[in-house]
Scaffold this motif. Structure first.
Motif, PDB file in Angstrom:
ATOM      1  N   MET A 408      57.688 -56.750 -56.179  1.00 36.75           N
ATOM      2  CA  MET A 408      56.390 -56.669 -55.631  1.00 36.75           C
ATOM      3  C   MET A 408      55.896 -55.633 -54.869  1.00 36.75           C
ATOM      4  SD  MET A 408      56.634 -60.268 -53.368  1.00 36.75           S
ATOM      5  CE  MET A 408      57.987 -59.720 -52.386  1.00 36.75           C
ATOM      6  N   SER A 409      56.919 -54.407 -54.697  1.00 31.98           N
ATOM      7  CA  SER A 409      56.536 -53.016 -54.215  1.00 31.98           C
ATOM      8  C   SER A 409      56.658 -52.026 -55.251  1.00 31.98           C
ATOM      9  CB  SER A 409      57.290 -52.673 -53.167  1.00 31.98           C
ATOM     10  OG  SER A 409      58.303 -52.875 -53.252  1.00 31.98           O
ATOM     11  N   ALA A 410      56.948 -52.525 -56.699  1.00 33.77           N
ATOM     12  CA  ALA A 410      57.196 -51.469 -57.574  1.00 33.77           C
ATOM     13  C   ALA A 410      55.864 -50.677 -58.023  1.00 33.77           C
ATOM     14  CB  ALA A 410      57.810 -52.007 -58.766  1.00 33.77           C
ATOM     15  N   ALA A 411      56.053 -49.377 -58.028  1.00 37.80           N
ATOM     16  CA  ALA A 411      54.806 -48.564 -58.243  1.00 37.80           C
ATOM     17  C   ALA A 411      54.505 -48.064 -59.487  1.00 37.80           C
ATOM     18  CB  ALA A 411      54.411 -47.540 -57.329  1.00 37.80           C
ATOM     19  N   SER A 412      55.448 -48.142 -60.464  1.00 40.46           N
ATOM     20  CA  SER A 412      55.644 -47.801 -61.800  1.00 40.46           C
ATOM     21  C   SER A 412      56.453 -48.617 -62.627  1.00 40.46           C
ATOM     22  CB  SER A 412      56.220 -46.170 -61.853  1.00 40.46           C
ATOM     23  OG  SER A 412      57.662 -46.082 -61.580  1.00 40.46           O
ATOM     24  N   LEU A 413      56.472 -48.487 -63.997  1.00 39.50           N
ATOM     25  CA  LEU A 413      56.925 -49.169 -65.011  1.00 39.50           C
ATOM     26  C   LEU A 413      58.651 -48.989 -64.686  1.00 39.50           C
ATOM     27  CD1 LEU A 413      56.690 -51.097 -67.470  1.00 39.50           C
ATOM     28  CD2 LEU A 413      57.191 -48.869 -68.938  1.00 39.50           C
ATOM     29  N   ASP A 414      59.261 -47.919 -64.583  1.00 41.42           N
ATOM     30  CA  ASP A 414      60.734 -47.495 -64.386  1.00 41.42           C
ATOM     31  C   ASP A 414      61.284 -48.312 -63.137  1.00 41.42           C
ATOM     32  OD1 ASP A 414      60.624 -46.292 -66.862  1.00 41.42           O
ATOM     33  OD2 ASP A 414      60.507 -44.181 -65.888  1.00 41.42           O
ATOM     34  N   GLU A 415      60.350 -48.085 -62.035  1.00 45.27           N
ATOM     35  CA  GLU A 415      60.567 -48.864 -60.839  1.00 45.27           C
ATOM     36  C   GLU A 415      60.831 -50.352 -60.981  1.00 45.27           C
ATOM     37  OE1 GLU A 415      58.523 -48.087 -57.044  1.00 45.27           O
ATOM     38  OE2 GLU A 415      58.204 -46.123 -57.427  1.00 45.27           O
ATOM     39  N   ALA A 416      59.721 -50.996 -61.793  1.00 46.61           N
ATOM     40  CA  ALA A 416      59.825 -52.440 -62.023  1.00 46.61           C
ATOM     41  C   ALA A 416      61.108 -52.664 -63.058  1.00 46.61           C
ATOM     42  CB  ALA A 416      58.699 -52.956 -62.742  1.00 46.61           C
ATOM     43  N   ILE A 417      61.349 -52.061 -63.816  1.00 45.63           N
ATOM     44  CA  ILE A 417      62.584 -52.216 -64.882  1.00 45.63           C
ATOM     45  C   ILE A 417      63.911 -52.091 -64.010  1.00 45.63           C
ATOM     46  CG2 ILE A 417      63.677 -51.004 -66.618  1.00 45.63           C
ATOM     47  CD1 ILE A 417      61.375 -50.172 -67.821  1.00 45.63           C
ATOM     48  N   ALA A 418      64.048 -51.018 -63.043  1.00 43.49           N
ATOM     49  CA  ALA A 418      65.009 -50.933 -62.215  1.00 43.49           C
ATOM     50  C   ALA A 418      65.398 -52.415 -61.276  1.00 43.49           C
ATOM     51  CB  ALA A 418      65.235 -49.667 -61.350  1.00 43.49           C
ATOM     52  N   ALA A 419      64.327 -52.752 -60.843  1.00 46.72           N
ATOM     53  CA  ALA A 419      64.413 -53.836 -59.858  1.00 46.72           C
ATOM     54  C   ALA A 419      64.668 -55.271 -60.694  1.00 46.72           C
ATOM     55  CB  ALA A 419      62.918 -54.082 -59.260  1.00 46.72           C
ATOM     56  N   ALA A 420      64.279 -55.202 -61.927  1.00 42.88           N
ATOM     57  CA  ALA A 420      64.489 -56.324 -62.896  1.00 42.88           C
ATOM     58  C   ALA A 420      65.834 -56.324 -63.027  1.00 42.88           C
ATOM     59  CB  ALA A 420      63.680 -56.480 -63.895  1.00 42.88           C
ATOM     60  N   GLN A 421      66.537 -55.390 -63.681  1.00 43.57           N
ATOM     61  CA  GLN A 421      67.887 -55.262 -63.962  1.00 43.57           C
ATOM     62  C   GLN A 421      69.070 -55.341 -62.932  1.00 43.57           C
ATOM     63  OE1 GLN A 421      67.846 -51.396 -66.074  1.00 43.57           O
ATOM     64  NE2 GLN A 421      67.079 -52.427 -67.870  1.00 43.57           N
ATOM     65  N   ASP A 422      68.586 -55.175 -61.710  1.00 49.45           N
ATOM     66  CA  ASP A 422      69.362 -55.347 -60.641  1.00 49.45           C
ATOM     67  C   ASP A 422      68.975 -56.708 -59.820  1.00 49.45           C
ATOM     68  OD1 ASP A 422      71.342 -53.852 -58.613  1.00 49.45           O
ATOM     69  OD2 ASP A 422      69.627 -53.729 -57.327  1.00 49.45           O
ATOM     70  N   SER A 423      68.265 -57.496 -60.424  1.00 43.44           N
ATOM     71  CA  SER A 423      68.147 -58.969 -59.547  1.00 43.44           C
ATOM     72  C   SER A 423      69.175 -59.808 -59.946  1.00 43.44           C
ATOM     73  CB  SER A 423      66.783 -59.368 -60.040  1.00 43.44           C
ATOM     74  OG  SER A 423      65.736 -58.606 -59.674  1.00 43.44           O
ATOM     75  N   GLY A 424      69.392 -60.495 -58.886  1.00 41.47           N
ATOM     76  CA  GLY A 424      70.477 -61.832 -59.182  1.00 41.47           C
ATOM     77  C   GLY A 424      69.693 -62.859 -59.291  1.00 41.47           C
ATOM     78  N   ILE A 425      69.154 -63.271 -60.617  1.00 41.94           N
ATOM     79  CA  ILE A 425      68.569 -64.517 -60.955  1.00 41.94           C
ATOM     80  C   ILE A 425      69.123 -65.088 -62.191  1.00 41.94           C
ATOM     81  CG2 ILE A 425      66.429 -63.784 -59.737  1.00 41.94           C
ATOM     82  CD1 ILE A 425      65.376 -63.386 -62.431  1.00 41.94           C
ATOM     83  N   PRO A 426      68.820 -66.145 -62.708  1.00 44.54           N
ATOM     84  CA  PRO A 426      69.227 -66.654 -64.093  1.00 44.54           C
ATOM     85  C   PRO A 426      68.650 -65.828 -65.261  1.00 44.54           C
ATOM     86  CG  PRO A 426      68.244 -68.476 -62.893  1.00 44.54           C
ATOM     87  CD  PRO A 426      68.019 -67.227 -62.096  1.00 44.54           C
ATOM     88  N   MET A 444      66.389 -59.450 -67.362  1.00 41.33           N
ATOM     89  CA  MET A 444      66.388 -59.629 -65.736  1.00 41.33           C
ATOM     90  C   MET A 444      67.565 -60.196 -65.472  1.00 41.33           C
ATOM     91  SD  MET A 444      63.006 -60.494 -63.442  1.00 41.33           S
ATOM     92  CE  MET A 444      63.237 -60.272 -61.591  1.00 41.33           C
ATOM     93  N   GLY A 445      68.419 -59.869 -64.466  1.00 42.14           N
ATOM     94  CA  GLY A 445      69.615 -60.509 -63.893  1.00 42.14           C
ATOM     95  C   GLY A 445      70.650 -59.546 -64.500  1.00 42.14           C
ATOM     96  N   ARG A 446      71.917 -60.089 -63.666  1.00 40.59           N
ATOM     97  CA  ARG A 446      73.104 -59.122 -63.812  1.00 40.59           C
ATOM     98  C   ARG A 446      74.005 -59.624 -65.276  1.00 40.59           C
ATOM     99  NH1 ARG A 446      74.632 -57.437 -58.959  1.00 40.59           N
ATOM    100  NH2 ARG A 446      75.531 -55.600 -60.090  1.00 40.59           N
ATOM    101  N   ILE A 447      73.910 -58.614 -66.189  1.00 46.96           N
ATOM    102  CA  ILE A 447      74.707 -58.777 -67.469  1.00 46.96           C
ATOM    103  C   ILE A 447      76.182 -58.496 -67.204  1.00 46.96           C
ATOM    104  CG2 ILE A 447      74.869 -57.959 -69.743  1.00 46.96           C
ATOM    105  CD1 ILE A 447      71.961 -57.374 -69.785  1.00 46.96           C
ATOM    106  N   PRO A 448      76.992 -59.605 -67.610  1.00 44.33           N
ATOM    107  CA  PRO A 448      78.602 -59.339 -67.471  1.00 44.33           C
ATOM    108  C   PRO A 448      78.817 -58.110 -68.352  1.00 44.33           C
ATOM    109  CG  PRO A 448      77.930 -61.873 -67.857  1.00 44.33           C
ATOM    110  CD  PRO A 448      76.534 -60.966 -68.103  1.00 44.33           C
ATOM    111  N   LEU A 449      80.061 -57.332 -67.902  1.00 45.62           N
ATOM    112  CA  LEU A 449      80.391 -56.447 -68.572  1.00 45.62           C
ATOM    113  C   LEU A 449      81.668 -56.960 -69.705  1.00 45.62           C
ATOM    114  CD1 LEU A 449      80.623 -53.366 -69.278  1.00 45.62           C
ATOM    115  CD2 LEU A 449      82.190 -53.329 -67.290  1.00 45.62           C
TER     116      LEU A 449
END
Length: 786
Positions: A408-426, A444-449
């Motif tokens: 909701m507060s991401a101001a750039s594409l890269d900020e939004a990508i980081a927020a999506a990849q760090d999100s804990g959703i399905p 978007m969501g936490r990928i198992p290693l």
């Protein structure tokens, strides 16, 4: 006699009076539970006053000084409008529905309680960051204040003779957990049954019948999976065993996968130079709508941030939408976010422990349940040799969080990508667009290693190969600003090679839908909002074209096939409500594939199907003999090559087989003297958007359900539509140009049938009219004071 009549008259008058009083009391209770729309109310914990404005569609326009205040107010509004639905979601995830609804939901609770999700989400909450805890706490406080602000408890609890219980911070995580179940549970059950089918069929035959993909895939990276070779008679030969018994008594609908469409075009592909996003999430549709329209305006003056889109009652924040700088939307990613581990019975005493769960049942005694728990996850199935434990990313620490609010507060594409990849959703295919014209896709969501990542189907995982943490963000699959300026996903396979292996295999869709979206985008060099909205409503049946051609090649075989051919020649090639041709060709494909699958599985297993299916280890909700959309590859390969060892008996030729299926379709569509011309797609595909109460009490349908009616659209095309399934919303927006944005919702905004917003906006969705994204003229204003 006169005295008796007088007594009867007074009894009837008294009964009528009781009825009037009862109905009047019920009406007053219903009115008392309506949401508060005007005036001023106290909302303790606010740092500054908040304004909640409503337009004609009930869009909640929340003006707040800061994010915690906005989330507190959003919780207040959600509770006022949708508390019962929020309550059902948290209870469903935790396996606690029976405490509210009684023994009728015990089967659901038993199934969910095996996952012990409440205790797992409490553990997730314990490791949340201070900011996450603060946001969850603000939202929960707002929910409870909104619940308390009702003059009477929500009307559904009067019907159920129950009291609503307060909202807790962990309940929002449970709602996210319920979305994990909705979007991933079918995939992990399918993977389990595939392990058994691979064991029965062998690798070569299994991989042909259950391919990873093919030419329909339309992957973002352009990767294509080569067709598997057709098995020879040494592996499968239908001539060597009696014909398989029929498995379909009549026409059955192909089951749609839960999922969505989304795509974005870069600034080079728009008339104004900014990127543009389209998103429509496909889900089961009921009453009220799944989503809740909201517009958060946070801060003031030039620093004010406006976030417009949809929210999920029970969860703080905007789920998909636009904040002026970036817009985001997603589709379900059918990756391998889970594993099945076999635990030999000999190892069970040391590897499995029993956990006792008690299910509270309204009006009855508690039901005790024992869950076998392992270090990997619960043991859900068993056979004579092993227990089978589920490792699911949902169970792992950090899998569920509320960090998606950073979008909701991401101001750039890269900020939004980081927020999506760090999100804990399905796990989602998220597509992001920014006002500078950039676009990106990632998971978007936490990928198992995984130490040994690979995309495959139907294999158990060795315990030593289970994921050992979360994939670092720098290793996430990512595509930014592709040369052609477009990105698209539709639950299809997205990537090949190493990136595809990181995502893994979890029953993605065939890909015809994604391919049609890709091709539609290519048809114009530049697009406007109306162009993308038109693609969301595209009901052309491109996928079925070759099936129609196959049917027409056999049109002269009999009077029945000629009658079908006459309708096919009049078909406009779309899944429109007045078209019989679409219904014919769809039923023809389903019938052909079901007969091929039935006979081939029967021949491959070399035993009667009835005996083969007597397997106590199978999940109750799925048969190992079900085929999915990617069976299309094997079926069409055989229809083209026409091998004798795969020709279902008793047919002497492949032509005879095809004709028999066409005649069967004719018989089904004209059963009991029905007119073939009257067997339109709209007659078959009628919307049934129902309230939970009307499902149990049909007499309430006229008061609680959305209007039923024929609808265009089907599987394997952008406009996915089934009687209880389809686009739960349609969003089109260019960041910074939200005033030209579109947002329509299936179902109304409010959960109260007396609310002016009960069905508001649904007619636009049903009739394909665009509804503005931003809130319109204010009709109600509610002031919330500290």
């Amino acid at each position: 006699m006169k005295n008796l009549l007088r007594i009867l008259r007074w009894i009837l008058i008294a009964l009528a009076g009781v009825l009037v009083l009862t109905l009047g009391g019920a009406w007053l209770l219903m009115r008392a539970s309506l949401p508060v729309l005007d005036g001023d109310r106290a909302l303790p914990g606010l740092a500054a006053p908040v304004s909640v404005e409503r337009d004609a569609n009930g869009t909640a326009r929340i003006k707040a000084a800061n994010l915690p205040d906005a989330l507190r107010a959003l919780g207040f509004v959600h509770a006022q409008e949708r508390y019962f639905e929020m309550d059902l979601a948290r209870r469903s995830a935790a396996g606690e529905l029976s405490a509210l609804l009684g023994a009728v939901t015990l089967p659901m609770d038993r199934d969910k309680r095996r996952h012990r999700l409440r205790s797992r989400m409490e553990a997730q909450l314990a490791v949340a960051t201070p900011q996450e805890r603060a946001e969850l706490a603000a939202y929960a406080a707002g929910v409870n204040a909104g619940l308390a602000a009702h003059a009477s408890r929500p009307w559904q609890y009067w019907v159920l003779r129950a009291e609503p219980e307060p909202w807790r911070e962990v309940d929002s995580l449970l709602v996210v957990g319920e979305m994990f179940f909705m979007l991933q549970a079918n995939s992990f059950e399918a993977r389990y049954t595939d392990t058994r089918l691979r064991r029965l069929l062998g690798d070569a035959l299994f991989d042909w019948l259950r391919p990873l993909g093919g030419h329909w895939d339309a992957a973002i990276d352009g990767s294509v999976i080569a067709a598997r070779p057709m098995p020879g008679p040494e592996l499968i030969d239908v001539r060597k065993i009696p014909a398989a018994p029929p498995q379909h008594a009549g026409l059955e609908p192909e089951q749609p996968l839960p999922g969505s469409n989304n795509w974005a075009i870069g600034g080079t592909r728009t008339h104004h130079g900014g990127a543009m996003l389209a998103d429509d999430m496909h889900l089961g549709i009921g009453v009220p709508a799944i989503w809740f329209r909201a517009q958060l305006e946070i801060g003031s003056g030039t620093a004010m941030r406006r976030v417009a889109g949809v929210t999920l009652p029970g969860v703080p924040g905007v789920v998909v939408g636009s904040n002026g700088d970036i817009a985001w939307g997603f589709t379900n990613s059918y990756g391998q976010w889970f594993d099945w581990v076999a635990i030999p019975r000999s190892d069970a005493p040391t590897l499995l422990t029993l956990k006792k769960e008690s299910i509270v049942v309204k009006g009855g005694d508690p039901v005790e349940l024992e869950v076998r728990e392992s270090a990997f996850g619960p043991s859900l199935y068993e056979d004579e040799s092993s227990y089978y434990a589920l490792w699911w990313s949902l169970y792992q620490p950090g899998a569920v969080n509320s960090r998606s609010s950073a979008l909701m507060s991401a101001a750039s594409l890269d900020e939004a990508i980081a927020a999506a990849q760090d999100s804990g959703i399905p796990h989602q295919n998220v597509v992001i667009a920014d006002k500078a014209g950039n676009i990106a896709w990632t998971i978007m969501g936490r990928i198992p290693l995984r130490a040994n990542a690979r995309a495959d189907r139907g294999r158990l995982t060795d315990a030593k190969d289970l994921p050992t943490g979360w994939l670092p963000r720098e290793r996430y699959p990512l595509v930014k600003n592709p040369p052609d300026g477009q990105l698209f996903t539709a639950n299809n396979r997205q990537m090949g090679g190493a990136a595809g292996a990181l995502i893994g295999e979890g029953w993605p869709d065939l890909g015809a839908r994604a391919g049609q979206i890709r091709d539609r985008l290519r048809e114009k060099p530049k697009h406007r909002e109306a162009d993308l909205y038109a693609i969301q409503l595209d009901s052309e049946s491109r996928f079925l074209k070759r099936w129609a051609e196959l049917a027409l090649r056999h049109s002269e075989a009999s009077d029945k096939t000629r009658a079908l051919a006459a309708e096919l020649k009049r078909w406009n090639g779309r899944a429109d409500i007045d078209q019989t041709g679409h219904r014919i060709v769809r039923a023809f494909r389903e019938r052909v594939e079901s007969q091929l699958w039935n006979n081939w599985i029967h021949a491959a297993l070399k035993q009667p199907i009835a005996a083969a299916t007597k397997d106590a280890a199978q999940p109750a909700s799925r048969s190992i003999y079900a085929f999915d959309g990617r069976f299309e590859y094997a079926a069409w390969q055989a229809l083209e090559a026409r091998p004798e060892h795969l020709l279902p008996p008793p047919h002497a030729t492949w032509d005879a087989f095809v004709v028999a299926q066409l005649e069967w379709v004719h018989g089904e569509l004209t059963r009991d003297g029905a007119s073939l011309a009257g067997a339109t797609w709209g007659e078959r595909n009628r919307a049934r958007f129902r309230h939970p109460f009307s499902r149990a009490m049909p007499f309430l349908s006229r008061f609680l359900d959305m209007p039923a009616g024929p609808q265009a659209g089907d599987n394997h095309m952008p406009r996915v539509a089934a009687p209880t399934f389809g686009a739960s919303q349609r969003l089109v927006v260019s960041p910074g140009r939200e005033g030209e944005g579109i947002l329509t919702l299936a179902g109304g905004q409010s959960g109260h049938p007396l609310s002016p917003f009960w069905a508001a906006g649904h007619a636009d969705w049903s009739e394909g009219r665009p509804t503005p994204l931003l809130a319109g003229d204010t009709r109600y204003t509610l002031g919330l004071k500290p």
